[in-house]
Design an enzyme around this catalytic site. Sequence first.
Site, mmCIF file in Angstrom:
data_model
loop_
_atom_site.group_PDB
_atom_site.id
_atom_site.type_symbol
_atom_site.label_atom_id
_atom_site.label_comp_id
_atom_site.label_asym_id
_atom_site.label_seq_id
_atom_site.Cartn_x
_atom_site.Cartn_y
_atom_site.Cartn_z
ATOM 1 N N LYS A 1 0.819 -1.218 0.000
ATOM 2 C CA LYS A 1 0.000 0.000 0.000
ATOM 3 C C LYS A 1 0.855 1.270 0.000
ATOM 4 O O LYS A 1 0.480 2.270 -0.617
ATOM 5 C CB LYS A 1 -0.951 0.013 1.197
ATOM 6 N N GLN B 1 -7.360 -4.505 9.835
ATOM 7 C CA GLN B 1 -6.271 -4.109 10.728
ATOM 8 C C GLN B 1 -6.651 -2.901 11.587
ATOM 9 O O GLN B 1 -5.787 -2.170 12.057
ATOM 10 C CB GLN B 1 -5.008 -3.812 9.919
#
Length: 751
Positions: free
Chosen positions: A33, A255
């Site tokens: 990411k 997460q």
Amino acid sequence: MMDYLASLNEPQYEGVINTEGPCMLIAGAGSGKTRVLTYRIAHLMHKGADAFNIMALTFTNKAAKEMRGRIEAVVGNDARNLWMGTFHSVFARILRAEAHHLGYTNNFTIYDSDDSKTLIKNIVKEMGLDDAVYKANTVYNRISAAKNSLISWQDYANNAELVGDDATNLRPEVAKIYRAYALRCFKSGAMDFDDLLFNTDKLFKEHLDVLNKYQQRIQYVLVDEFQDTNLCQYFIIRKLAAVRQNICVVGDDAQSIYAFRGADITNILNFERDYPDLKIFKLEQNYRSTQNIVSAANSVIKKNRAQLPKNIWTANEEGELIELIKAVSDNEEGRLVATSIFQEKMQHQLKFNDFAVLYRTNSQSRAIEEALRRMNIKYKVVGGLSFYQRKEIKDLLAYMRFTINQQDEASFRRIINLPKRGIGDSTVDKIIVAANDHAITIWEVIQHAHSFIGGRAAGPIEDFVAMIKRFGIDVERKDAYDAAFEIAKGSGLLRELYEDKTVEGLSRYENVQELLNAIKEFVVDPEREDKSLGSFLQEVSLITGQDDDKDKDPDKVTLMTIHMAKGLEFSNVYVVGLEEDLFPSQMMLSSRADLEEERRLFYVAITRSKKRLFLSYALTRYRFGRLKNCEPSRFLDDIDQSFIKVSSKFAGLESSPPSSQYAKTLVNGIRKTIGSAAPVVKSSGYKVPADFAPSDTSALQEGMKVEHPKFGFGMVTKMDSTGADRKAKINFDDFGEKTLLLNFAKLKIHA
């Protein structure tokens, strides 16, 4: 196609080039990411967007620095003109320019948390409130949570639910403290960290001309770790992006593990509802972990109801199955983990910094640390101090040490006004001066405080003396655990920690309980003859004496909580303490939302591993001084059993013949290190005489012959006379070489 785009997979590529309009990048663990976010910004600039018109928000300065460096590598020095940094740093920049709209000067002061807590302490004192009830840390966290939910002091005072909660918690004056705190900060021209967000939202809400200026200036808004944003942060970025709708958020709902800090997972779960034209790109390829680890993590997280659908996969090798280590006790868990690390390092030629041990709570590090120390494996505790270096542990140990040795000035200074009993630093200095002037001990001075000190402090000092004498009686009559528990309770330390219900307070309370658990294990060990508190303190002093703060060797096993591990990766990961009420935490079982956050935390732990993953639990664990039977965590059942195996590495270690020279070397190495952790009691013909009486060891020297009530006769081979903790290395006839702390060792010197 530019070179920086060539390295991207298809979803990453789409996430980079689709720069206009609202966009959400759902980035699974290990999916790259940071690369996508970096290249998206670089691509914007390549297309002609001015760096001065791009805002990129992160949660840490480290992440911002790393991202800026990567962008500079692609587009050059112009990247330095980006609005890039943490939420607090970027919004502080806006407030520096616009604070006059809110009645502040542009050079307002920024209070850190210590400044804020000091001010709260002063306000509590001025209001005549009990600072044991209105603890600065507790009140500060309450005010912080309110600001992050955009609740002003006026709103707080008018909110019956919040005021009612405070009354239930016996702190009905929090609203008044919040009011006084906010007004004092304003009067002082100061903002705390939360004000940097709260006041930015207020600025944009009350001054539309200012908002419009920044809406025109900031043409692109990008947010990293979007799942960790709170309500205030989300409201600000929505306002900034309202005109052009060029907002890109990157995150992973799986997460989201910081609800206790105010993070609101609904920001990412409901983002599409706020932006119907949203483009969603799912980064589902994991570049970090093996197939078995990725598949196991998927099988866990799919049990959550509240989530954005995705299918994380990897092209990496299948890898080893996850190993499950079952231990009889938490101490054995520590030993098995340490032994496994030793074995894996030897077998695969790894370094210690390839290994990480993750746990749910800080207090769990104690058993792991002691096992690693005994095997001479170097480690570092990330995000916290080593167990025996934590303040609350050192405080209680100081009480124990002073109870046994009233000449210990360092321990005296640490505990005389802890918890607060009205004895200030000037009074302590008077005590030290009086002891020096009259050539007597501190203990003799404080036993006659009315004569030597006088004044209002004399009464509390003599109460302290009476308390220490009571503790001394307990030490003489009781074993180490019972004496230590009475000291923890009677000193007021245990109660003070128990009453602090903040996250930090709960952690400190758990740490003290873990120290008491360690003492209980010391007492019930059948191999130990001396179960006194002095004997325990000697052992602890020798363990902690091995610490070397000057050791800069980077090759160390990493120990940390799972919360601290987010964003990191290691070749070999051990997740310990997988038991019900520990992980998931007993405090996170009251609602589905809490339980699902715990499951996400387990998912984060699993996905830190690149190659090997080990999970462990203990069948018994000391909790609050009592041996508790433990039940394996429900999260172990969440893992598809085809990806996991029960470890049998250590079964029959002593009896199984090695199949190769390597195995023989390995087993011998493990035997040697385990032997230092659990020494075999040797037989000896020595019996302590009935008239045994310890000698004064102040004049002990190398070469002297001594007698010990447990180890028998021996010769002093080395003296360490540094500080109050004098040590002697003694070679005993029947037990070999031992290092004893002379403050506690009972030695009879023979001519």
